[in-house]
Design a protein around this motif. Structure first.
Motif, mmCIF file in Angstrom:
data_model
loop_
_atom_site.group_PDB
_atom_site.id
_atom_site.type_symbol
_atom_site.label_atom_id
_atom_site.label_comp_id
_atom_site.label_asym_id
_atom_site.label_seq_id
_atom_site.Cartn_x
_atom_site.Cartn_y
_atom_site.Cartn_z
ATOM 1 N N THR A 59 0.873 -1.277 0.008
ATOM 2 C CA THR A 59 0.127 0.064 0.109
ATOM 3 C C THR A 59 0.898 1.103 -0.098
ATOM 4 O OG1 THR A 59 -1.738 -1.389 0.988
ATOM 5 C CG2 THR A 59 -1.817 1.160 1.107
ATOM 6 N N ASP A 60 2.112 1.264 0.599
ATOM 7 C CA ASP A 60 2.965 2.217 0.650
ATOM 8 C C ASP A 60 4.460 1.797 0.709
ATOM 9 O OD1 ASP A 60 3.978 4.889 1.162
ATOM 10 O OD2 ASP A 60 2.811 5.245 3.035
ATOM 11 N N PHE A 61 5.189 2.850 0.676
ATOM 12 C CA PHE A 61 6.767 2.327 0.802
ATOM 13 C C PHE A 61 6.938 1.445 1.751
ATOM 14 C CE2 PHE A 61 6.963 6.642 -1.317
ATOM 15 C CZ PHE A 61 7.075 6.251 -2.602
ATOM 16 N N LYS A 62 7.976 0.392 1.635
ATOM 17 C CA LYS A 62 8.428 -0.253 2.511
ATOM 18 C C LYS A 62 9.156 0.477 3.600
ATOM 19 C CE LYS A 62 11.204 -4.525 3.290
ATOM 20 N NZ LYS A 62 11.906 -5.844 2.581
ATOM 21 N N GLY A 63 8.654 0.303 4.765
ATOM 22 C CA GLY A 63 9.282 1.207 6.120
ATOM 23 C C GLY A 63 8.348 2.236 6.515
ATOM 24 N N ASN A 64 7.419 2.549 5.712
ATOM 25 C CA ASN A 64 6.320 3.395 6.050
ATOM 26 C C ASN A 64 5.227 2.494 6.812
ATOM 27 O OD1 ASN A 64 7.666 5.578 5.094
ATOM 28 N ND2 ASN A 64 5.977 6.016 3.432
ATOM 29 N N PRO A 65 4.325 3.437 7.556
ATOM 30 C CA PRO A 65 3.204 2.777 8.505
ATOM 31 C C PRO A 65 2.618 1.618 7.777
ATOM 32 C CG PRO A 65 3.278 4.778 9.046
ATOM 33 C CD PRO A 65 4.191 4.909 7.831
ATOM 34 N N ASN A 66 2.306 1.660 6.264
ATOM 35 C CA ASN A 66 1.378 0.850 5.728
ATOM 36 C C ASN A 66 2.283 0.043 4.575
ATOM 37 O OD1 ASN A 66 -1.219 1.439 6.870
ATOM 38 N ND2 ASN A 66 -1.373 3.179 5.501
ATOM 39 N N GLY A 67 3.701 0.068 4.860
ATOM 40 C CA GLY A 67 4.580 -0.808 4.051
ATOM 41 C C GLY A 67 4.349 -2.303 4.076
ATOM 42 N N ASN A 68 3.761 -2.755 4.971
ATOM 43 C CA ASN A 68 3.461 -4.008 5.149
ATOM 44 C C ASN A 68 1.944 -4.667 4.648
ATOM 45 O OD1 ASN A 68 6.107 -5.072 5.616
ATOM 46 N ND2 ASN A 68 5.713 -4.550 7.745
ATOM 47 N N LEU A 69 1.194 -3.418 4.516
ATOM 48 C CA LEU A 69 -0.126 -3.828 4.433
ATOM 49 C C LEU A 69 -0.428 -4.235 2.685
ATOM 50 C CD1 LEU A 69 -3.243 -3.495 5.258
ATOM 51 C CD2 LEU A 69 -2.893 -0.989 4.723
ATOM 52 N N ILE A 70 -1.055 -5.190 2.416
ATOM 53 C CA ILE A 70 -1.512 -5.506 1.061
ATOM 54 C C ILE A 70 -2.979 -5.629 1.064
ATOM 55 C CG2 ILE A 70 -1.317 -7.072 -0.764
ATOM 56 C CD1 ILE A 70 1.554 -6.086 0.168
ATOM 57 N N LEU A 71 -3.542 -4.797 -0.013
ATOM 58 C CA LEU A 71 -5.076 -4.813 0.008
ATOM 59 C C LEU A 71 -5.468 -5.662 -1.096
ATOM 60 C CD1 LEU A 71 -5.731 -0.911 0.832
ATOM 61 C CD2 LEU A 71 -5.544 -2.750 2.347
ATOM 62 N N SER A 72 -6.729 -6.180 -0.878
ATOM 63 C CA SER A 72 -7.463 -6.788 -2.235
ATOM 64 C C SER A 72 -7.709 -5.863 -3.118
ATOM 65 C CB SER A 72 -8.771 -7.453 -1.496
ATOM 66 O OG SER A 72 -9.744 -6.688 -1.000
ATOM 67 N N GLY A 334 8.055 8.841 -11.850
ATOM 68 C CA GLY A 334 6.901 7.993 -12.328
ATOM 69 C C GLY A 334 5.738 7.767 -11.534
ATOM 70 N N GLY A 335 5.746 7.993 -10.201
ATOM 71 C CA GLY A 335 4.865 7.737 -9.032
ATOM 72 C C GLY A 335 4.234 9.009 -8.649
ATOM 73 N N TYR A 336 3.001 8.664 -7.818
ATOM 74 C CA TYR A 336 2.075 9.840 -7.313
ATOM 75 C C TYR A 336 2.649 9.672 -5.948
ATOM 76 C CZ TYR A 336 -0.120 10.015 -11.789
ATOM 77 O OH TYR A 336 -0.280 10.060 -12.997
ATOM 78 N N VAL A 337 3.444 10.878 -5.378
ATOM 79 C CA VAL A 337 3.980 10.642 -4.118
ATOM 80 C C VAL A 337 3.968 11.989 -3.433
ATOM 81 C CG1 VAL A 337 6.210 10.424 -2.838
ATOM 82 C CG2 VAL A 337 5.945 9.118 -4.857
ATOM 83 N N PHE A 338 3.546 12.025 -2.398
ATOM 84 C CA PHE A 338 3.358 13.177 -1.352
ATOM 85 C C PHE A 338 3.852 13.102 -0.020
ATOM 86 C CE2 PHE A 338 -0.108 12.418 -4.486
ATOM 87 C CZ PHE A 338 -0.156 13.481 -5.400
ATOM 88 N N SER A 339 4.786 13.976 0.097
ATOM 89 C CA SER A 339 5.435 14.157 1.457
ATOM 90 C C SER A 339 5.883 12.624 1.858
ATOM 91 C CB SER A 339 4.582 14.383 2.515
ATOM 92 O OG SER A 339 3.804 15.729 2.305
ATOM 93 N N ASN A 340 6.855 11.922 0.918
ATOM 94 C CA ASN A 340 7.525 10.878 1.000
ATOM 95 C C ASN A 340 6.575 9.645 1.381
ATOM 96 O OD1 ASN A 340 10.246 11.946 0.391
ATOM 97 N ND2 ASN A 340 9.994 12.917 2.578
ATOM 98 N N SER A 341 5.392 9.695 1.061
ATOM 99 C CA SER A 341 4.236 8.661 1.013
ATOM 100 C C SER A 341 3.534 8.598 -0.236
ATOM 101 C CB SER A 341 3.427 8.967 2.150
ATOM 102 O OG SER A 341 2.423 8.018 2.344
ATOM 103 N N THR A 342 3.140 7.406 -0.377
ATOM 104 C CA THR A 342 2.192 7.133 -1.718
ATOM 105 C C THR A 342 1.187 6.269 -1.290
ATOM 106 O OG1 THR A 342 2.463 6.637 -3.985
ATOM 107 C CG2 THR A 342 3.629 5.147 -2.400
#
Length: 360
Positions: A59-72, A334-342
């Motif tokens: 869901t987000d970059f590895k190391g960010n709070p949602n970096g280990n979250l995978i959504l259906s 190439g990414g849609y990134v805001f405040s080092n989060s995506t």
């Protein structure tokens, strides 16, 4: 006389041939322009930063709070994109990851996996998107395993995500509980059309669903957020989320239900202001937030293509890419990134919109 006639006909045929060649070259150049700039960039960004070793989308970059979250949701959009792109290898990798980690013994797709923990509920829209992609890819590749899996998932939707004649948003496999509302943006027509083709539902059942949606009310030009099975009523939000609205109108168009009034409103807003915001007030129709969202633009591109407005779709697409990181020196090119989060949702929807625009 005969020679003059032959020369005249030959000249006309040559002119026609040159015109055809020019039209094809213009179209090819336009498509190549779209292909080289955004699709490869955003896809490469996803490869570099969101696709994990198992073939799933973070869901987000590895190391960010949602970096280990995978959504259906992410997996469904990724499968949809790969089916549109006809990427057999990556589709198979994503499908195997989904089958291993997301699908319950009830043949429902659980809505998230975080680390080694899988949720106990599904989300109807994600199951339907995955079903449509599996059917599409199964037909493309003549893969009976994809089609059989899509049929199993479809039958489970009919069993667990319905109360009486109405669909509902989710089913909890742990507590054996269904919610009592249907979010109206969740109903993906292509999935139900495939279900008819493969005998999961009847034509009459599809017609009943279409009639239910055709009779849906609007308020000041906006569509309701959800339908309550308990009180048999449609409910509107005061704050209109354009992602919900755009999904709803895209799906209505797919069911053959006209949404001309809504399209006129959103097109007029964009042409007047050259911007679309994320939320609007239902009564005043004025924006109530200051932010733009790549996902809103992506859905507006898809919606415009549904309305056969390709020129408008391309204009909206160009606005969307202004929100993208295009600096060649950027780590996030190439990414849609805001405040080092995506968020995978923004990037994947943009990718789907780009591919649909290219495929037109």
């Amino acid at each position: 006389m005969l020679l003059k006639w032959i020369l005249r006909v030959s000249s006309i045929l040559l002119i026609v041939l040159l015109v055809v060649i020019r039209v094809n070259l213009v179209k090819e150049t336009e498509q190549q322009d779209i292909l080289e700039r955004p699709i490869l960039q955003t896809e490469q960004f996803i490869f570099n930063h969101l696709l994990d070793e198992a073939g799933m989308i973070r869901t987000d970059f590895k190391g960010n709070p949602n970096g280990n979250l995978i959504l259906s949701e992410s997996m469904g959009l990724w499968l949809e994109y790969l089916a549109l792109k006809k990427d057999n290898s990556l589709f198979d990798s994503a499908y195997l990851a989904l089958k291993k980690d997301f699908i319950s013994k009830e043949n429902l797709v659980m809505w998230k996996v975080e680390g080694s923990v899988r949720a106990d509920t599904n989300a109807l829209i994600d199951d339907l998107r995955i079903i449509a992609s599996l059917f599409r890819k199964g037909e493309q590749m003549n893969r009976s395993d994809y089609i059989k899996q899509a049929i199993r998932l479809s039958k489970s939707i009919m069993k667990y995500n319905r109360q009486d004649d109405y669909f509902v948003d989710f089913y909890d496999v742990r507590y054996k509980y269904q919610n009592k509302e249907l979010t109206l943006s969740y109903l993906i027509p292509k999935a139900f059309q495939y279900m008819v083709n493969y005998g999961v539902i009847t034509v009459d059942e599809l017609d009943q669903l279409r009639d239910f949606l055709r009779n849906m009310p609007t308020d000041n030009g906006f569509y309701p957020k959800y339908y309550s099975v308990e009180d048999n009523r449609f409910h509107f939000d005061q704050e209109i989320n354009l992602i919900d609205q755009l999904y709803t109108v895209i799906h209505l168009e797919g069911f053959g239900i006209s949404t001309d009034s809504f399209f006129k409103w959103i097109k007029d807003i964009y042409l007047q202001e050259n911007v679309i915001y994320g939320r609007y007030d239902r009564l005043s129709k004025q924006r109530i937030v200051e932010y733009e969202a790549p996902a809103v633009y992506a859905l507006l591109v898809i919606y415009s293509l549904e309305k056969n407005e390709r020129a408008f779709a391309k204009s909206v697409y160009e606005r969307m890419t202004e929100l993208r990181s295009d600096d060649p020196m950027s780590t996030y090119k190439g990414g849609y990134v805001f405040s080092n989060s995506t968020h995978s949702f923004d990037n994947l929807l943009a990718l789907v919109a780009e591919r649909k625009l290219l495929n037109e």
